[in-house]
Design an enzyme around this catalytic site. Structure first.
Site, PDB file in Angstrom:
ATOM      1  N   SER A  17      25.664 -16.776 -19.846  1.00  0.00           N
ATOM      2  CA  SER A  17      24.525 -17.517 -20.381  1.00  0.00           C
ATOM      3  C   SER A  17      25.004 -18.843 -20.946  1.00  0.00           C
ATOM      4  CB  SER A  17      23.835 -16.699 -21.478  1.00  0.00           C
ATOM      5  OG  SER A  17      22.651 -17.330 -21.897  1.00  0.00           O
ATOM      6  N   ASP A  18      24.139 -19.836 -20.879  1.00  0.00           N
ATOM      7  CA  ASP A  18      24.442 -21.131 -21.464  1.00  0.00           C
ATOM      8  C   ASP A  18      23.148 -21.758 -21.943  1.00  0.00           C
ATOM      9  OD1 ASP A  18      26.756 -23.095 -21.850  1.00  0.00           O
ATOM     10  OD2 ASP A  18      25.179 -24.364 -21.006  1.00  0.00           O
ATOM     11  N   GLN A  19      23.264 -22.590 -22.972  1.00  0.00           N
ATOM     12  CA  GLN A  19      22.074 -23.169 -23.587  1.00  0.00           C
ATOM     13  C   GLN A  19      22.323 -24.628 -23.939  1.00  0.00           C
ATOM     14  OE1 GLN A  19      21.072 -22.100 -27.766  1.00  0.00           O
ATOM     15  NE2 GLN A  19      19.205 -21.276 -26.858  1.00  0.00           N
ATOM     16  N   SER A  29      19.994 -20.737 -19.745  1.00  0.00           N
ATOM     17  CA  SER A  29      20.161 -20.155 -18.413  1.00  0.00           C
ATOM     18  C   SER A  29      20.919 -18.850 -18.511  1.00  0.00           C
ATOM     19  CB  SER A  29      20.881 -21.133 -17.490  1.00  0.00           C
ATOM     20  OG  SER A  29      20.043 -22.230 -17.213  1.00  0.00           O
TER      21      SER A  29
END
Length: 192
Positions: A68-70, A105
């Site tokens: 996950s990445d933000q 994501s």
């Protein structure tokens, strides 16, 4: 397959996964997070979510790996984690009375097959007008220096907001659990 791995060292993402009641491991991926030339924030988070999951595939060969990445955008520009009190105060001053956009994501990689599911979740936060005294009280209480936007929505940070808009409030914390549950069911896990 029930071997879950979270490709993250974030205690906030670990706490979210724990809510599902599924056993999992976690490991920090070694990924260069530098944006590429011309890459949009959404493209960046999608690429990094996938890269983080893939970074652990050689180590966890028969697992479902969660990456996950933000990114937080204010006036179309990325805002990073503040790191210290002064930077957090500046971020909250900039966010006061404004709308900020998050893109989170998520990737679920089946390392045994190489197949993956990938999605991006937008989320909007409307901040109420914040005076300096409110900002200082908040920062002294929660010290959100490792959080993009300088707040913890799962804690007292909720008091800074006027409204939230998005499909999954967990994406604001860094991991869209609704989409993750769909992905896990697609891989045959029974939830609940």
């Amino acid at each position: 397959m029930s071997n879950l791995v979270l490709a993250s060292s974030s205690p906030y993402r670990r706490a979210l996964i724990e809510r599902l009641g599924l056993p999992f491991q976690h490991a920090a991926p070694d990924v260069d997070e530098t944006p590429r030339v011309g890459e949009t924030p959404t493209q960046l988070t999608l690429r990094l979510a996938l890269d983080k999951a893939r970074a652990l595939a050689d180590r966890f060969t028969s697992h479902l790996i969660i990456g996950s990445d933000q990114v937080l955008l204010l006036d179309g520009q990325p805002v990073s984690k503040p790191g210290d009190h002064a930077s957090a105060r500046d971020q909250l001053r900039r966010c006061s009375g404004r709308n900020v956009q998050f893109t989170t994501s998520l990737c679920l990689l089946n390392s045994a097959t190489g197949q993956y599911q990938l999605t991006s979740e937008p989320f909007s936060v409307s901040f109420r007008e914040l005076d300096d005294a409110s900002i200082e009280r908040y920062l002294e209480r929660e010290k959100p220096y490792d959080c993009a936007g300088s707040f913890k929505a799962e804690g007292l940070g909720i008091s800074l907001f006027r409204a939230l808009q998005g499909d999954d409030p967990n994406s604001l914390i860094g991991l869209p659990l609704i989409r993750l549950c769909e992905m896990l069911r697609n891989e045959g896990l029974q939830l609940p």
